[in-house]
Design a protein around this motif. Structure first.
Motif, mmCIF file in Angstrom:
data_model
loop_
_atom_site.group_PDB
_atom_site.id
_atom_site.type_symbol
_atom_site.label_atom_id
_atom_site.label_comp_id
_atom_site.label_asym_id
_atom_site.label_seq_id
_atom_site.Cartn_x
_atom_site.Cartn_y
_atom_site.Cartn_z
ATOM 1 N N GLY A 1 0.848 -1.201 0.000
ATOM 2 C CA GLY A 1 0.000 0.000 0.000
ATOM 3 C C GLY A 1 0.874 1.239 0.000
ATOM 4 O O GLY A 1 2.089 1.153 0.254
ATOM 5 N N ARG A 2 0.247 2.385 -0.280
ATOM 6 C CA ARG A 2 1.017 3.641 -0.350
ATOM 7 C C ARG A 2 1.491 4.076 1.028
ATOM 8 O O ARG A 2 0.759 3.947 2.020
ATOM 9 C CB ARG A 2 0.145 4.735 -0.955
ATOM 10 N N ALA A 3 2.707 4.633 1.068
ATOM 11 C CA ALA A 3 3.323 5.001 2.355
ATOM 12 C C ALA A 3 2.479 6.006 3.125
ATOM 13 O O ALA A 3 2.500 6.024 4.355
ATOM 14 C CB ALA A 3 4.709 5.569 2.107
ATOM 15 N N ASP A 4 1.714 6.860 2.408
ATOM 16 C CA ASP A 4 0.955 7.898 3.106
ATOM 17 C C ASP A 4 -0.509 7.507 3.322
ATOM 18 O O ASP A 4 -1.305 8.321 3.764
ATOM 19 C CB ASP A 4 1.049 9.236 2.363
ATOM 20 N N ASN A 5 -0.860 6.256 3.006
ATOM 21 C CA ASN A 5 -2.234 5.807 3.225
ATOM 22 C C ASN A 5 -2.497 5.628 4.729
ATOM 23 O O ASN A 5 -1.659 5.085 5.445
ATOM 24 C CB ASN A 5 -2.428 4.475 2.474
ATOM 25 N N ARG A 6 -3.661 6.075 5.208
ATOM 26 C CA ARG A 6 -3.906 6.059 6.651
ATOM 27 C C ARG A 6 -3.879 4.645 7.238
ATOM 28 O O ARG A 6 -3.417 4.430 8.348
ATOM 29 C CB ARG A 6 -5.208 6.797 6.944
ATOM 30 N N ASP A 7 -4.388 3.654 6.480
ATOM 31 C CA ASP A 7 -4.391 2.293 7.027
ATOM 32 C C ASP A 7 -2.987 1.678 6.998
ATOM 33 O O ASP A 7 -2.647 0.877 7.872
ATOM 34 C CB ASP A 7 -5.399 1.419 6.276
ATOM 35 N N LEU B 1 -0.313 3.443 7.457
ATOM 36 C CA LEU B 1 0.330 4.070 8.628
ATOM 37 C C LEU B 1 -0.122 3.405 9.917
ATOM 38 O O LEU B 1 0.671 3.161 10.816
ATOM 39 C CB LEU B 1 -0.019 5.559 8.676
ATOM 40 N N ARG B 2 -1.415 3.097 9.991
ATOM 41 C CA ARG B 2 -1.934 2.435 11.197
ATOM 42 C C ARG B 2 -1.273 1.070 11.390
ATOM 43 O O ARG B 2 -0.801 0.744 12.480
ATOM 44 C CB ARG B 2 -3.457 2.280 11.068
ATOM 45 N N LEU B 3 -1.221 0.285 10.305
ATOM 46 C CA LEU B 3 -0.655 -1.064 10.413
ATOM 47 C C LEU B 3 0.840 -1.008 10.728
ATOM 48 O O LEU B 3 1.346 -1.752 11.569
ATOM 49 C CB LEU B 3 -0.894 -1.837 9.109
ATOM 50 N N GLU B 4 1.536 -0.086 10.056
ATOM 51 C CA GLU B 4 2.982 0.055 10.331
ATOM 52 C C GLU B 4 3.218 0.517 11.763
ATOM 53 O O GLU B 4 4.119 0.045 12.454
ATOM 54 C CB GLU B 4 3.603 1.056 9.368
ATOM 55 N N GLY B 5 2.375 1.460 12.222
ATOM 56 C CA GLY B 5 2.501 1.963 13.592
ATOM 57 C C GLY B 5 2.271 0.843 14.590
ATOM 58 O O GLY B 5 3.017 0.694 15.562
ATOM 59 N N PHE B 6 1.271 0.031 14.335
ATOM 60 C CA PHE B 6 0.954 -1.066 15.244
ATOM 61 C C PHE B 6 2.120 -2.053 15.331
ATOM 62 O O PHE B 6 2.547 -2.453 16.424
ATOM 63 C CB PHE B 6 -0.326 -1.778 14.766
ATOM 64 N N GLN C 1 7.675 -5.464 6.267
ATOM 65 C CA GLN C 1 8.143 -4.733 5.096
ATOM 66 C C GLN C 1 6.946 -4.045 4.456
ATOM 67 O O GLN C 1 5.833 -4.538 4.553
ATOM 68 C CB GLN C 1 8.748 -5.686 4.074
ATOM 69 N N ARG C 2 7.210 -2.907 3.805
ATOM 70 C CA ARG C 2 6.140 -2.236 3.056
ATOM 71 C C ARG C 2 6.547 -2.138 1.596
ATOM 72 O O ARG C 2 7.655 -1.706 1.289
ATOM 73 C CB ARG C 2 5.881 -0.835 3.616
ATOM 74 N N PHE C 3 5.657 -2.573 0.714
ATOM 75 C CA PHE C 3 5.873 -2.415 -0.724
ATOM 76 C C PHE C 3 4.898 -1.339 -1.198
ATOM 77 O O PHE C 3 3.687 -1.523 -1.126
ATOM 78 C CB PHE C 3 5.588 -3.715 -1.491
ATOM 79 N N ASP C 4 5.454 -0.225 -1.678
ATOM 80 C CA ASP C 4 4.614 0.886 -2.135
ATOM 81 C C ASP C 4 4.362 0.742 -3.633
ATOM 82 O O ASP C 4 5.317 0.753 -4.421
ATOM 83 C CB ASP C 4 5.345 2.206 -1.821
ATOM 84 N N PRO C 5 3.092 0.620 -4.054
ATOM 85 C CA PRO C 5 2.823 0.414 -5.487
ATOM 86 C C PRO C 5 3.303 1.571 -6.357
ATOM 87 O O PRO C 5 3.502 1.392 -7.562
ATOM 88 C CB PRO C 5 1.296 0.270 -5.558
ATOM 89 N N LEU C 6 3.532 2.748 -5.759
ATOM 90 C CA LEU C 6 4.005 3.885 -6.559
ATOM 91 C C LEU C 6 5.458 3.719 -6.967
ATOM 92 O O LEU C 6 5.897 4.244 -7.986
ATOM 93 C CB LEU C 6 3.884 5.186 -5.757
ATOM 94 N N THR C 7 6.226 2.981 -6.160
ATOM 95 C CA THR C 7 7.671 2.936 -6.405
ATOM 96 C C THR C 7 8.245 1.526 -6.487
ATOM 97 O O THR C 7 9.401 1.361 -6.887
ATOM 98 C CB THR C 7 8.412 3.655 -5.246
ATOM 99 N N ILE D 1 -5.743 -7.964 -7.045
ATOM 100 C CA ILE D 1 -6.242 -6.986 -6.073
ATOM 101 C C ILE D 1 -6.621 -5.697 -6.801
ATOM 102 O O ILE D 1 -5.840 -5.177 -7.603
ATOM 103 C CB ILE D 1 -5.157 -6.659 -5.016
ATOM 104 N N ASN D 2 -7.805 -5.209 -6.479
ATOM 105 C CA ASN D 2 -8.233 -3.922 -7.001
ATOM 106 C C ASN D 2 -7.556 -2.816 -6.180
ATOM 107 O O ASN D 2 -7.451 -2.952 -4.959
ATOM 108 C CB ASN D 2 -9.768 -3.855 -6.818
ATOM 109 N N ALA D 3 -7.112 -1.734 -6.826
ATOM 110 C CA ALA D 3 -6.415 -0.656 -6.104
ATOM 111 C C ALA D 3 -7.242 -0.155 -4.919
ATOM 112 O O ALA D 3 -6.700 0.259 -3.892
ATOM 113 C CB ALA D 3 -6.105 0.482 -7.056
ATOM 114 N N ARG D 4 -8.584 -0.201 -5.063
ATOM 115 C CA ARG D 4 -9.469 0.278 -3.976
ATOM 116 C C ARG D 4 -9.323 -0.570 -2.719
ATOM 117 O O ARG D 4 -9.616 -0.139 -1.624
ATOM 118 C CB ARG D 4 -10.937 0.206 -4.421
#
Ligand SMILES: Cc1cc2nc3c(=O)[nH]c(=O)nc-3n(C[C@H](O)[C@H](O)[C@H](O)COP(=O)(O)OP(=O)(O)OC[C@H]3O[C@@H](n4cnc5c(N)ncnc54)[C@H](O)[C@@H]3O)c2cc1C
Length: 583
Positions: A174-180, A182-187, A196-202, A215-218
């Motif tokens: 998911g995107r690094a600035d997405n609220r969920d 951030l929530r999951l990473e914070g948790f 690990q986080r894979f950002d679809p933008l990069t 997976i649908n982007a939504r």
């Protein structure tokens, strides 16, 4: 004394003096730098001492000792042979972390707490090892103080290493600035769990996974758990269950004490109660460390002259509690407390998971939660652009930008100091005429020395503007001049105090003060006890307590003496000798 020749140790096993070549080999520079402490090679007589804690087992070359996502049989003390410890890499293939040989031991914090393993381990040669199950590993820490200390340090450093290289945990797409996201990473970060986080933008790996699972982007973020399960934007509890952080609680077990809250007060009570032989379950609905875990740098806690991050201090306490056999369930929210018959455990706690826990005594250490700003659309920006923490996660998110921070207490001061070294500018919004009345002198001076901090006194925020969870501007009102200004701000930090976490006590019969804090000490002979005998309150949640880490820790230690006295009086346990200074 180290010996150079192969020799027999008490008939238990035959092992040569570990050679340099036989020492654990690693490919990661971070691990190489701390290899001596992370992977100590034990002397033959030390191996001999460890033998009584486990069972000797043989593994053929190619046999699996440990599998990522599965609970390992325990820690491995290698007598002969070799095993590779690997992580599952980005492209799905294995990456070597370290190779164990004779005299080294395999395992990390997951084995201390009976949690699923974060790595794979496979014998590359026939292996003879002593396998020490988790409960015996905890016994070892207590019974073999010096050896236990070295092993504990190694286990902690190994977890730090795994966190550093992001090995073994779930993958968030998911995107690094997405609220969920951030929530999951914070948790996960706050619970010391690698990910690990894979950002679809990069990240091309994100695309591969999105296509593979259709997976649908939504539907992003998705989380891929180490055991292969795929979760679509899971809640914290769902994720925690998938990666094995929480387990089912035994409904028939009666704990001597259940502690609600794993902040500094709850963890201190856990360590002292666990180390004094009480059976303890500690529950927290979010993460260990409580508010202290949110502190960028605690500088006034005794014994840390250079300061320490709240998370590092609390992680030590958490591991210490595990070492003393305390059961810790995170995230598990307590929804209610009922009193009952002594034979049935006297108290029953209802959890949000619909489980029930039974206890002879209860310690309320549920602390306080951050106060929210009274602005209409606040909720739509929370989690993405409105923050109640200033950790490295938020620091990275705001790097190079202008941010606003509301608050005038020490927690606000620490956050300003931390953020100002990462962002372009901090607008510090203060309701009163100055910081002096509410913030420690050292923080006021430090803020004054930061050229990129501007303080707006006698100012309040009147509105937030933005779309789709993205904050674009804040409106501020100067109470002195009556002037309203609009500032382009993407990230707003709120440090405006806290209210007690006592909603869950609503029908318990525990008496609260007019602000909702728990009243204690009604009977002067029973320090920290509430109006319900056997229910105690400590730390920030307690009416009249000093809202500081050291005070919370002190009360956590003190309550254990009161617990012992209560359990002895109720006939549950004999009273141990606790030094209170009274004859
Ligand atoms: C940003 C920040 C910086 C700070 N810096 C300092 C500092 O430098 N020095 C200092 O001395 N003090 C500092 N403080 C204050 C200090 O952190 C608190 O006084 C201390 O954390 C109180 O500890 P506690 O264990 O009583 O409560 P808390 O830390 O509030 O912990 C309570 C825990 O209970 C859990 N909980 C609540 N309700 C439930 C429920 N129903 N079920 C299960 N779990 C529940 C919460 O999730 C939480 O983890 C700071 C506070 C903040 C917010």
């Amino acid at each position: 004394m180290r010996r150079d020749r192969p020799h027999l140790v008490s008939g238990v096993h035959k092992v040569g003096r570990p050679t340099k070549e036989a020492m654990p080999q690693s490919m990661h520079p971070m691990i190489e730098a701390r290899r001596e402490q992370m992977f100590p090679v034990l002397e033959p007589e030390e191996l001999d001492r460890l033998a009584r804690f486990g069972e000797r087992k043989s593994y053929a070359a190619g046999e699996r000792l440990v599998t990522t996502g599965e609970i390992a049989p325990g820690a491995f003390v290698f007598l002969s042979g070799r095993a590779d410890v690997t992580q599952r890499g980005r492209e799905g293939h294995s990456e070597l972390i370290v190779t164990h040989g004779p005299g080294s031991f395999g395992g990390e914090l997951a084995q201390l707490s009976d949690r699923p393993s974060l790595v794979d381990a496979i014998a590359t040669e026939p292996v003879e090892a002593i396998v020490i199950p988790p409960h015996r590993l905890r016994d070892l820490m207590v019974e073999e103080a010096e050896l236990g200390e070295r092993i504990m340090r190694a286990l902690i450093l190994r977890r730090v290493g795994l966190l550093d290289i992001g090995a073994g945990g779930p993958i968030i797409v998911g995107r690094a600035d997405n609220r969920d996201v951030l929530r999951l990473e914070g948790f996960l970060t706050r619970n010391g769990h690698p990910h690990q986080r894979f950002d679809p933008l990069t990240d091309p790996c994100a695309h591969t996974l999105i296509e593979r699972f259709r997976i649908n982007a939504r539907d992003l973020p998705i989380v891929l758990c180490p055991d292969g399960r795929l979760l679509r934007n899971p809640g914290d509890v769902e994720l925690a269950r998938c990666i094995g952080l929480v387990k089912a609680i035994d409904p028939d077990k009666i704990y001597d004490v259940v502690i609600v809250g794993a902040g500094p007060a709850g963890l201190a009570a856990s360590v002292y109660a666990g180390s004094e032989g009480l059976s303890v379950l500690t529950l927290d609905c979010r993460a260990f460390g409580g508010q202290a875990g949110a502190s960028a740098r605690i500088e006034n806690y005794l014994g840390f002259p250079t300061g320490i991050t709240g998370l590092a201090l609390m992680a030590r306490a958490y591991n210490q509690a595990l070492k003393f056999g305390v059961e810790i369930a995170i995230p598990d929210e307590v929804g209610g407390l009922q009193s009952g018959a002594a034979e049935a455990g006297r108290f029953s706690l209802m959890l949000a998971s619909h489980e029930r826990v039974r206890a002879r005594a209860v310690v309320i250490a549920s602390g306080a939660r951050y106060r929210r700003l009274d602005v209409e659309n606040l909720a739509s920006f929370e989690g993405s652009c409105v923050h109640y923490w200033a950790s490295p996660l938020e620091g990275r998110l705001c790097a190079g930008q202008e941010v606003a921070l509301v608050g005038a207490g020490n927690s606000a001061g620490q956050a300003v100091v931390y953020l100002s070294s990462r962002v372009a500018k901090v607008w510090l919004i203060v309701r009163g005429p100055s910081l002096d009345a509410s913030m420690s002198r050292y923080l006021v001076e430090r803020i004054a020395a930061r050229p990129n901090v501007e303080i707006l006194t006698e100012t309040t925020i009147t509105a937030l503007e933005g779309h789709d969870g993205i904050l674009e501007a804040i409106r501020c009102l100067s109470v002195r001049s009556g002037e309203e200004t609009k500032r382009p701000i993407r990230h707003l930090f709120l440090f405006i105090g806290a209210d007690p976490n006592t909603d869950w006590l609503a029908h318990s019969g525990v008496t609260l003060d007019d602000k909702g804090f728990v009243l204690t000490d009604m009977d002067p002979r029973r320090a920290l006890e509430t109006n319900l005998p056997g229910v105690f309150a400590i730390g920030d949640v307690r009416s009249g307590s000093v809202k500081r880490v050291a005070a919370a820790v002190g009360e956590g230690a003190q309550v254990v003496a009161a617990l012992h006295a209560f359990l002895a009086e109720a006939g549950d346990k004999p009273a141990p000798r606790v030094n209170t200074g009274r004859s």
